[in-house]
Design a protein around this motif. Sequence first.
Motif, PDB file in Angstrom:
ATOM      1  N   PRO A 102       0.859  -1.313   0.032  1.00 32.28           N
ATOM      2  CA  PRO A 102       0.106  -0.074   0.011  1.00 32.28           C
ATOM      3  C   PRO A 102       0.685   1.183   0.040  1.00 32.28           C
ATOM      4  N   HIS A 103       2.043   1.326   0.503  1.00 30.26           N
ATOM      5  CA  HIS A 103       2.849   2.375   0.607  1.00 30.26           C
ATOM      6  C   HIS A 103       3.716   2.559  -0.482  1.00 30.26           C
ATOM      7  N   MET A 104       3.643   1.667  -1.498  1.00 33.45           N
ATOM      8  CA  MET A 104       4.500   1.915  -2.705  1.00 33.45           C
ATOM      9  C   MET A 104       3.521   2.465  -3.770  1.00 33.45           C
ATOM     10  N   THR A 105       3.991   3.023  -4.825  1.00 37.87           N
ATOM     11  CA  THR A 105       3.305   3.724  -6.135  1.00 37.87           C
ATOM     12  C   THR A 105       3.309   2.167  -6.736  1.00 37.87           C
TER      13      THR A 105
ATOM     14  N   LEU B 284       3.244  -2.242 -17.709  1.00 39.17           N
ATOM     15  CA  LEU B 284       1.975  -1.592 -17.332  1.00 39.17           C
ATOM     16  C   LEU B 284       1.361  -1.208 -18.621  1.00 39.17           C
ATOM     17  N   GLU B 285       2.143  -1.060 -19.619  1.00 39.33           N
ATOM     18  CA  GLU B 285       1.579  -0.837 -20.930  1.00 39.33           C
ATOM     19  C   GLU B 285       0.620  -2.033 -21.364  1.00 39.33           C
ATOM     20  N   MET B 286       1.130  -3.284 -20.958  1.00 36.90           N
ATOM     21  CA  MET B 286       0.183  -4.593 -21.297  1.00 36.90           C
ATOM     22  C   MET B 286      -1.145  -4.602 -20.591  1.00 36.90           C
ATOM     23  N   VAL B 287      -1.125  -4.105 -19.360  1.00 38.80           N
ATOM     24  CA  VAL B 287      -2.048  -4.179 -18.782  1.00 38.80           C
ATOM     25  C   VAL B 287      -3.020  -2.778 -18.728  1.00 38.80           C
ATOM     26  N   ARG B 288      -2.486  -1.896 -19.873  1.00 40.37           N
ATOM     27  CA  ARG B 288      -3.147  -0.651 -19.781  1.00 40.37           C
ATOM     28  C   ARG B 288      -3.142   0.301 -18.750  1.00 40.37           C
ATOM     29  N   LEU B 289      -2.042   0.441 -17.954  1.00 42.77           N
ATOM     30  CA  LEU B 289      -2.078   1.447 -16.955  1.00 42.77           C
ATOM     31  C   LEU B 289      -0.977   2.378 -17.340  1.00 42.77           C
ATOM     32  N   THR B 290      -0.476   2.425 -18.377  1.00 43.42           N
ATOM     33  CA  THR B 290       0.656   3.638 -18.771  1.00 43.42           C
ATOM     34  C   THR B 290      -0.182   5.016 -18.077  1.00 43.42           C
ATOM     35  N   GLY B 291       0.677   5.747 -17.546  1.00 41.00           N
ATOM     36  CA  GLY B 291       0.178   6.986 -16.927  1.00 41.00           C
ATOM     37  C   GLY B 291      -0.090   6.955 -15.437  1.00 41.00           C
ATOM     38  N   TYR B 292      -0.206   5.855 -14.916  1.00 39.01           N
ATOM     39  CA  TYR B 292      -0.796   5.496 -13.467  1.00 39.01           C
ATOM     40  C   TYR B 292       0.484   5.170 -12.466  1.00 39.01           C
ATOM     41  N   GLU B 293       1.592   5.301 -13.133  1.00 44.32           N
ATOM     42  CA  GLU B 293       3.088   4.894 -12.492  1.00 44.32           C
ATOM     43  C   GLU B 293       3.303   5.238 -11.010  1.00 44.32           C
ATOM     44  N   ASN B 294       2.660   6.637 -11.001  1.00 46.73           N
ATOM     45  CA  ASN B 294       3.070   7.145  -9.456  1.00 46.73           C
ATOM     46  C   ASN B 294       1.708   7.266  -8.536  1.00 46.73           C
ATOM     47  N   ARG B 295       0.708   6.640  -9.023  1.00 44.03           N
ATOM     48  CA  ARG B 295      -0.529   6.445  -8.137  1.00 44.03           C
ATOM     49  C   ARG B 295      -0.380   5.257  -6.921  1.00 44.03           C
ATOM     50  N   LYS B 296      -0.854   5.507  -5.704  1.00 47.96           N
ATOM     51  CA  LYS B 296      -0.719   4.475  -4.862  1.00 47.96           C
ATOM     52  C   LYS B 296      -2.060   3.427  -4.804  1.00 47.96           C
TER      53      LYS B 296
ATOM     54  N   LYS C 127      -4.355   2.687  -3.007  1.00 50.77           N
ATOM     55  CA  LYS C 127      -5.765   3.166  -2.731  1.00 50.77           C
ATOM     56  C   LYS C 127      -6.294   4.163  -3.715  1.00 50.77           C
ATOM     57  N   GLN C 128      -5.567   4.667  -4.545  1.00 55.53           N
ATOM     58  CA  GLN C 128      -6.007   5.720  -5.294  1.00 55.53           C
ATOM     59  C   GLN C 128      -6.555   5.016  -6.704  1.00 55.53           C
ATOM     60  N   LEU C 129      -6.730   3.584  -6.852  1.00 55.28           N
ATOM     61  CA  LEU C 129      -6.900   2.853  -7.854  1.00 55.28           C
ATOM     62  C   LEU C 129      -8.488   2.219  -7.673  1.00 55.28           C
ATOM     63  N   SER C 130      -9.146   1.946  -8.764  1.00 51.75           N
ATOM     64  CA  SER C 130     -10.253   1.266  -8.498  1.00 51.75           C
ATOM     65  C   SER C 130      -9.877  -0.324  -8.408  1.00 51.75           C
ATOM     66  N   GLY C 131     -10.887  -1.397  -8.177  1.00 51.93           N
ATOM     67  CA  GLY C 131     -10.408  -2.727  -7.741  1.00 51.93           C
ATOM     68  C   GLY C 131      -9.769  -3.397  -9.072  1.00 51.93           C
ATOM     69  N   GLY C 132     -10.500  -2.869 -10.272  1.00 49.31           N
ATOM     70  CA  GLY C 132      -9.869  -3.661 -11.592  1.00 49.31           C
ATOM     71  C   GLY C 132      -8.451  -3.047 -12.047  1.00 49.31           C
ATOM     72  N   GLN C 133      -8.228  -1.885 -11.700  1.00 46.58           N
ATOM     73  CA  GLN C 133      -6.846  -1.098 -12.028  1.00 46.58           C
ATOM     74  C   GLN C 133      -5.978  -1.831 -10.857  1.00 46.58           C
TER      75      GLN C 133
END
Length: 358
Positions: free
Chosen positions: A88-91, A118-130, A132-138
């Motif tokens: 949880p404490h890591m991005t 991250l590109e493969m799972v379509r999360l490019t651009g989300y690198e610096n989120r924690k 808890k800032q993501l949806s369940g699917g993300q």
Amino acid sequence: MAYLEIKNLSKSFHGNQVLDHIDIEVEKGAFLSLLGPSGCGKTTTMRIVAGFERQDEGTISIDGKVIDRLPAYKRNVGMVFQSYALFPHMTVAQNVAYGLEQRKMSRSDIRKEVAKALEMVRLTGYENRKPKQLSGGQQQRVALARALVIKPSLLLLDESLSALDKNLRTAMQIELRMIQKEVGITTVFVTHDQEEAMTLSDRIAVMKEGKIVQIGSPQEIYEKPVNTFVAGFIGHSNFLKGTVLEKSGDKAVFQLDSGGKLVVPVEPSDSRVQNGKPLILSIRPERIRLTQDDFANTGVKGTIKFITYVGSLSTYLVEVMGHELKVQQQNDADARAFRQGDEVCLHWSAENQTILTE
Ligand SMILES: Nc1ncnc2c1ncn2[C@@H]1O[C@H](COP(=O)(O)OP(=O)(O)OP(=O)(O)O)[C@@H](O)[C@H]1O
Ligand SMILES: [Mg+2]
């Protein structure tokens, strides 16, 4: 030789046998689901394959090499756990990089590999989120990226989609299968959702109480279940338990254990159907046809007790000699709608009936 071979695997906890001589083979690049009710030993099987638990008996090999004595970190197996447990404490990027750092990869290579994953799972651009800032699917996709980034030789997914709501789950099922095919990675997926197993798998292994009951393609499991457990676990089935009184040609008189006789269709050459033999007939709801008139006098008579209408389909509960049989009909343009209380005839053919002995 199969890519993953699990042979004769057994495990007890405190004298309680949880796995009972399990055999599973998965071909290279294939997707196998382990399907079974809660507590049947799915997670335990996965933990042993990943090296987090030691078997009492049996052997596991990947690509022809026995891995029983290798510690978890040397098995090169990617696992996404039942609770996908991101740090949880890591991005997002740090979560995905974790396994590569442990493998002492250079910083620039790590950056490249993380970006690719991250590109493969379509999360490019989300690198610096924690997390808890993501949806369940993300979060789910981060966990998948984290497992895939180490380029595992085997991917183990334990109920990885269970926490997601239905729409997201369906979307993730498709994505997961696309990514799995793209990477070509041999995958074992655990679920207790039969529809999910059917959608995703090349083959399904049905487990019960620490044993493999049946292993086969979704179609084999659905069309040719080996017993009432599999037939009832994968989809719904109607069971008629009784004894063959008299077989003649493609018909047999069937004495129900609960009382009453039915004339049922049989394959003339089926050696399991013999006079005096107890059997269980298993018939899928969508394989029964309802009519109001019995012109050919070949149907089983019943009364409609309850109707569930869901637009494209109607489900009828039909009482036949004290049994409630479920019948599903497509509401096509020319389909006849029945009403509660209607006297009907049920028709099915021998090929749409499975004969079981247990
Ligand atoms: N470390 C342990 N110590 C004692 N018993 C355990 C341990 N791990 C699992 N068990 C028991 O082994 C059995 C199988 O557990 P397992 O977690 O493999 O089931 P499962 O098929 O994954 O179930 P679920 O669908 O609920 O996740 C259960 O009865 C469980 O209580
Ligand atoms: Mg489990």
